[in-house]
Design an enzyme around this catalytic site. Structure first.
Site, PDB file in Angstrom:
ATOM      1  N   ASP A  52     -27.257  -4.039 -34.961  1.00 32.07           N
ATOM      2  CA  ASP A  52     -28.181  -5.057 -35.453  1.00 32.07           C
ATOM      3  C   ASP A  52     -27.479  -6.016 -36.410  1.00 32.07           C
ATOM      4  OD1 ASP A  52     -30.393  -4.093 -34.090  1.00 32.07           O
ATOM      5  OD2 ASP A  52     -31.032  -2.806 -35.746  1.00 32.07           O
ATOM      6  N   TYR A 111     -22.389   7.492 -36.695  1.00 34.21           N
ATOM      7  CA  TYR A 111     -22.707   6.472 -37.696  1.00 34.21           C
ATOM      8  C   TYR A 111     -22.595   7.067 -39.096  1.00 34.21           C
ATOM      9  CZ  TYR A 111     -24.708   3.305 -34.177  1.00 34.21           C
ATOM     10  OH  TYR A 111     -24.889   2.464 -33.113  1.00 34.21           O
TER      11      TYR A 111
END
Length: 254
Positions: A52, A111
């Site tokens: 994003d 992540y």
């Protein structure tokens, strides 16, 4: 057409995410334009994870097809030369077989989320952390995180605009630890829903603040209700740190 695998890092601050858009600058656009300038033909790159706006990557993986053989160091160095001054860097390039797919061949994605947990705001780390000025209990966050492991319906942590066909995901890792003023959240899964990591981090922050206990975090998951989720953690603290593939998928052709 020969296929190449690139490992790419980027600072997502200046970009409107990975995927090309009509008006805003994206990582995909910057990378494709750089490669096109040295191969002198249109190129399309495909990534392992579409980050994003504001999300960073230290180990994004992409694949692309070129119309001729190039030395892998030439692909890396020429792309980097044409990327300047964009905050994007190709760390490595390798030849792979035609069946390698950066997205669909991936076994696991990793992540990391960084929370700066101190009273004073960041100066050097601004744009790379979530600043939470009140005290957080990292041990309580870690204990709550363990209730989310395994295969579940993660609708409670899913963005309203998420396009995934199913909310079911298998979460393999969700660890929380304190290192000085920072709280680090490390998570791994084959795939994540849109906003899933940031939603989980925001909910774990509530556990660290004492506003939710371990059972409360599990209740959020079981509710499948996005309204029960904690605040969406800011994009700036999130980095894609790795993508795993089976050895066979990485084999050079021939």
């Amino acid at each position: 057409m020969p296929r190449y695998k690139l490992v790419v890092e980027y600072d997502g601050t200046a970009f409107a995410g990975w995927q090309r858009q009509a008006a805003d600058r994206t990582v995909q656009q910057a990378l494709e334009e750089a490669i096109e300038r040295f191969v002198n033909r249109p190129v399309r790159v495909h990534c392992a994870g579409r980050t994003d706006a504001g999300v960073h990557a230290s180990h994004q993986v992409v694949h692309l097809d070129l119309d001729r053989e190039w030395r892998t160091d030439t692909v890396r160095d020429a792309t980097n030369a044409h990327l300047r001054p964009e905050p994007v860097s190709v760390l490595s390039a390798a030849r792979v077989g035609p069946d390698f797919d950066a997205r669909h061949s991936a076994l696991k994605r990793h992540y990391r989320y960084r929370i700066l947990n101190r009273r004073s705001p960041p100066a050097l780390a601004r744009g790379y952390v979530w600043h939470v000025p009140w005290a957080l209990d990292a041990a309580a966050m870690h204990a709550a995180a363990q209730t989310l492991l395994g295969r579940h319906d993660f609708s409670a942590f899913r963005a309203a605009e998420c396009q995934a066909s199913s909310p079911l995901r298998t979460l393999d890792q969700l660890d929380v630890e304190r290192r000085g003023d920072e709280i680090l959240v490390a998570t791994s899964a084959r795939s994540f829903l849109h906003h899933q990591v940031r939603g989980m981090v925001g909910t774990l922050m509530l556990a660290g603040s004492g506003r939710l206990d371990t059972a409360g975090v599990r209740a959020v998951l079981d509710s499948r209700d996005r309204a029960r989720c904690g605040p969406l953690a800011p994009a700036a603290g999130l980095t894609l740190t790795g993508v795993d593939y089976p050895e066979a998928a990485l084999s050079a052709p021939g």
